[in-house]
Design an enzyme around this catalytic site. Sequence first.
Site: not given
Length: 559
Positions: A253-255, A345, A368, A401, A481-482, A559
């Site tokens: 994951d990134k964050t 959200f 937002k 972000r 998710g960016d 491939r």
Amino acid sequence: MQHCKTIILQLKINLEKNNLRVVATCFVATSNLDGETNLKIRQALSETATMKTEKQLSNLSGKIKCEEPNFHFNSFAGTLYLNEKSPISIGPDQVLLRGTQLKNTEWILGIVVYTGFETKFMQNAVKSPLKRSKVEKVTNMQILVLFLLLLVMSLVSCVGAIYWKDRYRAEPWYIGKNYDYHSFGFDLLVFIILYHNLIPISLLVTLEIVKYIQALFINWDEDMHFKGSNVYAMARTSNLNEELGQVEYLFSDKTGTLTCNVMTFKKCSIAGITYGLISCVPFLQPTKEYIKEFLTLLCVCHTVVPEREGNNINYQASSPGRCYKYFFPKMGEELTFEILNVLEFSSNRKRMSIIVRTPEGRLRLYCKGADSVIYERLSENSLFVEETLVHLENFAKEGLRTLCVAYIDLTEIEYEQWLVMYKKAITVVKDRMKTLEDCYDSIEKFLLLGATAIEDRLQARVPETITSLLKANIKIWVLTGDKQETAINIAYSCKLLSGQMPRIQLNANSLEATQQVISQNCQDLGALLGKENDLALIIDGKTLKYALHVEVRKLLCCR
């Protein structure tokens, strides 16, 4: 409470003498469930928040109707029916799950909803798999084959022994008088003992000794010594040592993994004009009202919980408006916004909205969210659309972000009509979230205000670590998710991508288009296809959904 999921009815908190108060709220730690270390807010129902004693709770009469037990941690749909009162919606914010830890609260009063194996914790419980390395699996299989070979050899020898005894019936003088010529089991055991050296028992002992020594070297490795807290690496098990050199793919994951998950407000776009943090926002005459509305939205549309300690206000979540002297709950002058509804959200909605009554008495919806979902719902009268889009792309290229902010004024008639639909949706038990999202979508038509840009810095030594992993021919996949531009920029900053690396960028809106673009890229690669070489694949979530389809997946994998 350890074996149940609980509806919070009332909780005791520290109240200050000032007007800044947080009533019927607690914080829970969910690290045992989802691994996150930040605290989550749980809020009691206003209809039951005044019940502070067991006597009051014991006099409570009504019933709770809720969904069947399931394993989804972040969802709960229930309805509380109190006598002579309208149905009251119960959601995840009123639920304490088994496995969470209560913080900042001495006690709570609640009602048990699920117990035992019906709790979400137990619904997610699975049998722990055995962690065995490939070497151990191969060794065990070889030992099993050798043991079967030992049995076959012993059986063949027993048959030979029976044949020999039948042929030479005369009693051998050197064996004795009591020898049983037909003890098959005894003969089989004798031959197993004779041939037992075929199984290399010492091999297992040798492997364990080697693993133990390898674990010691891991514990002593100075390259994995964190001098800040004087902590060394700790090999808690030696079963998987040999797997360390056989890792081929790494999913991350990134964050919070590559980045610190510490958000810093850096820039914003208001009414088509970009502002940074070099100085406070100037109140330019043409955009003065937009700037005020923008900062007001940041101060109101959030889940910030303020707590006063002496003369200081501590925020449990950060509000960027504070940098510009816009405070929640106070501004330069005291303004009161009545929060009517919070449109929560979710990963599907990718946005959060809030309906408030302003100090002037007007109804206003603030929102937002991701630019993709905000732009889909902009009114035809919305201004600064193209200018803000350019700013969003520039922010993303800098690795920031982004988040769009918008608003809309509502009439009393519009709100009352929507409120009827909302009250009906919150009492639905089956597919409540889908019903609520459709209800939210019916009122979310926006006027664009601008966008925010925040920075989430990389953790220490991330680029060096990724470079070393790539040198070891390890394929790295990163999920984020960016915006795609933000993801690409961060991939360059953490050395996941380099300037010389060929890139395949997949963006398609249908199954057929996905299949076609994969085929085209495979043709472009030509002789490089299927060989070890530096190549980057960038794919968005919508295309990934199509790429994982059975037909396209076969094309992608081969491939």
